[in-house]
Design a protein around this motif. Structure first.
Motif, PDB file in Angstrom:
ATOM      1  N   ALA A 336      -1.438  -6.239  -1.209  1.00 41.50           N
ATOM      2  CA  ALA A 336      -1.301  -6.151  -2.660  1.00 41.50           C
ATOM      3  C   ALA A 336      -0.118  -7.013  -3.082  1.00 41.50           C
ATOM      4  O   ALA A 336       0.970  -6.903  -2.520  1.00 41.50           O
ATOM      5  CB  ALA A 336      -1.089  -4.705  -3.085  1.00 41.50           C
ATOM      6  N   GLU A 337      -0.369  -7.865  -4.055  1.00 39.99           N
ATOM      7  CA  GLU A 337       0.683  -8.765  -4.522  1.00 39.99           C
ATOM      8  C   GLU A 337       1.134  -8.384  -5.915  1.00 39.99           C
ATOM      9  O   GLU A 337       0.316  -8.040  -6.761  1.00 39.99           O
ATOM     10  CB  GLU A 337       0.140 -10.191  -4.602  1.00 39.99           C
ATOM     11  CG  GLU A 337      -0.270 -10.794  -3.299  1.00 39.99           C
ATOM     12  CD  GLU A 337      -0.883 -12.166  -3.536  1.00 39.99           C
ATOM     13  OE1 GLU A 337      -2.010 -12.375  -3.066  1.00 39.99           O
ATOM     14  OE2 GLU A 337      -0.249 -12.990  -4.222  1.00 39.99           O
ATOM     15  N   SER A 338       2.407  -8.467  -6.125  1.00 34.36           N
ATOM     16  CA  SER A 338       2.926  -8.311  -7.487  1.00 34.36           C
ATOM     17  C   SER A 338       3.900  -9.452  -7.728  1.00 34.36           C
ATOM     18  O   SER A 338       4.141 -10.266  -6.836  1.00 34.36           O
ATOM     19  CB  SER A 338       3.626  -6.962  -7.646  1.00 34.36           C
ATOM     20  OG  SER A 338       4.924  -7.034  -7.089  1.00 34.36           O
ATOM     21  N   GLU A 340       6.993  -9.441  -7.886  1.00 33.68           N
ATOM     22  CA  GLU A 340       8.233  -9.401  -7.101  1.00 33.68           C
ATOM     23  C   GLU A 340       8.028  -9.485  -5.607  1.00 33.68           C
ATOM     24  O   GLU A 340       8.997  -9.596  -4.862  1.00 33.68           O
ATOM     25  CB  GLU A 340       9.004  -8.111  -7.384  1.00 33.68           C
ATOM     26  CG  GLU A 340       9.528  -7.994  -8.785  1.00 33.68           C
ATOM     27  CD  GLU A 340       8.458  -7.465  -9.721  1.00 33.68           C
ATOM     28  OE1 GLU A 340       7.354  -7.145  -9.237  1.00 33.68           O
ATOM     29  OE2 GLU A 340       8.716  -7.382 -10.927  1.00 33.68           O
ATOM     30  N   GLY A 341       6.811  -9.395  -5.170  1.00 35.73           N
ATOM     31  CA  GLY A 341       6.611  -9.424  -3.727  1.00 35.73           C
ATOM     32  C   GLY A 341       5.266  -8.855  -3.336  1.00 35.73           C
ATOM     33  O   GLY A 341       4.416  -8.568  -4.180  1.00 35.73           O
ATOM     34  N   THR A 342       5.121  -8.677  -2.050  1.00 35.79           N
ATOM     35  CA  THR A 342       3.821  -8.304  -1.498  1.00 35.79           C
ATOM     36  C   THR A 342       3.966  -7.113  -0.570  1.00 35.79           C
ATOM     37  O   THR A 342       4.975  -6.983   0.115  1.00 35.79           O
ATOM     38  CB  THR A 342       3.291  -9.484  -0.655  1.00 35.79           C
ATOM     39  OG1 THR A 342       3.205 -10.626  -1.496  1.00 35.79           O
ATOM     40  CG2 THR A 342       1.940  -9.196  -0.065  1.00 35.79           C
ATOM     41  N   ILE A 343       2.968  -6.271  -0.568  1.00 42.74           N
ATOM     42  CA  ILE A 343       2.945  -5.272   0.501  1.00 42.74           C
ATOM     43  C   ILE A 343       1.683  -5.478   1.328  1.00 42.74           C
ATOM     44  O   ILE A 343       0.662  -5.947   0.828  1.00 42.74           O
ATOM     45  CB  ILE A 343       3.010  -3.814  -0.003  1.00 42.74           C
ATOM     46  CG1 ILE A 343       1.732  -3.418  -0.726  1.00 42.74           C
ATOM     47  CG2 ILE A 343       4.213  -3.594  -0.863  1.00 42.74           C
ATOM     48  CD1 ILE A 343       1.661  -1.925  -0.983  1.00 42.74           C
ATOM     49  N   VAL A 357       6.644  -4.631   3.731  1.00 40.68           N
ATOM     50  CA  VAL A 357       6.963  -5.068   2.367  1.00 40.68           C
ATOM     51  C   VAL A 357       7.634  -6.430   2.450  1.00 40.68           C
ATOM     52  O   VAL A 357       8.678  -6.588   3.089  1.00 40.68           O
ATOM     53  CB  VAL A 357       7.899  -4.064   1.674  1.00 40.68           C
ATOM     54  CG1 VAL A 357       8.245  -4.537   0.268  1.00 40.68           C
ATOM     55  CG2 VAL A 357       7.248  -2.693   1.619  1.00 40.68           C
ATOM     56  N   GLY A 358       7.001  -7.407   1.821  1.00 37.47           N
ATOM     57  CA  GLY A 358       7.560  -8.764   1.834  1.00 37.47           C
ATOM     58  C   GLY A 358       8.650  -8.909   0.796  1.00 37.47           C
ATOM     59  O   GLY A 358       8.626  -8.274  -0.255  1.00 37.47           O
TER      60      GLY A 358
END
Lengths: 388, 118
Positions: A336-338, A340-343, A357-358
């Motif tokens: 999942a990308e947002s 602020e970053g990716t999980i 968590v990226g």
């Protein structure tokens, strides 16, 4: 008419908008007064179209009246309203079982167990399906009968031979309204007993199973007869008056057995195999949302690993179920990308899940590599614990 | 809005390897519009996709991230890709494992734009 039905009828008459119709409909159904039960159920659905239990009642009545197609529709309606409704999953599992689609039956039992792990009937039925699906191996044996009792969801199985792999799953309607279901391999006949016990001869052939595994089982499933509806059961099933459900032999499998972990560092290189020994941004958690290792810090600095693990507890189950419903095989990752970053969430063995968590700006592919590597290490770590 | 979304869904399914696309209500997991291959169980997929997105949207802020803009579920024989369209809807695509994910992602965002009316 029993005193209970009289009392419930009175309660419904006094408060037509109330929910007493649920008990009344079910009581009528159990006493075999199916026309009356159907009237109560349909009227309840009209009054409470958004109430999953109303549709569930209607599904049970329709099933009892011998209209599995209508029951199927009603149970889908229930899941539209509440995708976790245990009764609907049990009902659909029964219908798929009847149709010989053991894989989908297993999916629904899994869903039922995910939300009610204490359901022994579903647990035992799942064991039986595991056998039929070839997930359990053992000695060969001959086909027997699988009685399923509608309400006391009990499936009793005697010795059973699992169907040959190719014949195991007959493509029955997806979770779509059942068209006349294609018969399962060597469909046995089906009949329904007065006491609502259903006995199904299982398909013979293929690998066999350990007798102990087959001696019993329970499945909540419930079918019977319809109203003004379409085609009859797709079932390759024979329902007879066979009633008594044999005493459950096999113990239900431990639903979510707790994981045993090796001693040692659960927060660093030993667990995740990270180069710098850091597990920051990596959290390993079990199916119940309990953190097994790793750390995750929020911006304010506090460790939020436990909270996030709890919030993501059902994700692995849903991912597995989605992949299964789509016929995509086992799930491998959920990303999942947002802004602020990716999980990145990946399975780490059968009962654990890893979250990576990226950091902002870190490419998704890199997070994926980190997650896959960490999951591999975590898997070994868990296996070491189980072997210890 | 639905017509535009349906057109966009149809366009999405024309991408090689895309087996179907859905517009789903995030709140209740019901299918709003679909362009899906026969045999794909739209209803349960919609419900599960919505539920998964909801879980992620709850968990990610705790991890210091905003709610997801793009979600990808990868499995052995294919994948499901999803993007929220506003607060209430979710666009879902089901694709083969060899699909051009980048292209599907762009098309998904087009559907999102069509749905939210940008």
């Amino acid at each position: 008419m029993s005193e209970r039905i009289r009392r419930l009828t009175h309660a419904v008459a006094e408060e037509p908008e109330g929910l007493a119709f649920l008990d009344l409909g079910d009581a009528l159904r159990r006493e075999g007064l199916l026309d009356a039960a159907w009237r109560v159920a349909t009227s309840g659905v009209k009054r409470h179209p958004a109430l999953p239990d109303a549709h569930d009642l209607l599904a049970r009545v329709q099933s009892d009246r011998g209209h599995p197609d209508l029951a199927f529709e009603s149970w889908l309606n229930v899941l539209d309203l509440d995708m976790h409704h245990v009764g609907a999953h049990r009902g659909l599992a029964f219908l798929y079982y009847q149709a010989g689609d053991f894989a989908r039956a297993a999916d629904h039992l899994d869903a039922a167990l995910a939300h009610d792990p204490s359901d022994e009937g579903a647990q035992l039925a799942r064991v039986r399906l595991r056998v039929l699906l070839g997930e359990v191996t053992g000695e060969s044996r001959t086909a027997e009968h699988v009685p399923i009792r509608p309400d006391a969801p009990t499936v009793e199985m005697g010795a059973v031979a699992t169907p040959a792999p190719a014949a195991t799953v007959t493509p029955v309607a997806e979770l779509a309204p059942p068209a006349p279901t294609p018969p399962a391999p060597e469909p046995p006949a089906a009949a329904l007993a007065d006491d609502h016990t259903i006995e199904m001869p299982l398909p013979t052939a293929g690998d066999a199973v350990d007798a102990a595994e087959l001696v019993t089982s329970v499945a909540p499933l419930v079918p019977r007869e319809p109203i003004d509806a379409p085609p009859p059961p797709p079932a390759p099933v024979v329902v007879t008056e066979a009633a008594a459900v044999a005493p459950p032999a096999a113990a239900p499998p431990a639903a979510e057995a707790s994981l045993s972990m090796p001693a040692g560092d659960a927060n660093g290189a030993q667990l995740f195999g990270t180069v710098d020994g850091s597990a920051e941004g990596l959290v390993l958690f079990d199916a119940n949302g309990l953190r097994l290792g790793g750390t995750l810090h929020a911006r304010a600095g506090e460790d939020v690993g436990d909270e996030v693990a709890a919030l993501l507890a059902g994700v692995a189950r849903e991912a597995a179920r989605t992949a299964s419903l789509l016929g995509l095989g086992a799930w491998q990752a959920l990303a999942a990308e947002s802004a602020e970053g990716t999980i990145f969430v990946v399975p780490a063995g059968e009962r654990a899940t890893l979250l990576a968590v990226g950091q902002p700006g870190q490419p998704l592919g890199r997070v994926a590599i980190t997650a896959d590597r960490a999951a591999r290490h975590a898997r070994r770590w868990l296996e070491a614990g189980e072997g210890a | 809005m639905i017509d535009a979304a349906q057109d966009a869904l149809d366009r999405l399914t024309r991408v090689r390897g895309v087996r179907g696309a859905l517009l789903v209500s995030t709140e209740d997991g019901l299918v709003v519009a679909e362009a899906i291959m026969e045999g794909v169980a739209a209803k349960p997929i919609a419900a599960l996709a919505a539920s998964t997105l909801t879980r992620l949207a709850r968990a990610m802020p705790r991890a210091g991230l905003r709610a997801p803009q793009f979600v990808q579920l990868r499995a052995e024989r294919g994948m499901m890709l999803a993007a929220p369209a506003g607060d209430d809807l979710l666009v879902v695509a089901i694709a083969d494992p060899t699909v051009n994910v980048g292209l599907v992602r762009l098309e998904l965002l087009d559907v999102v734009a069509a749905v939210v009316g940008r």
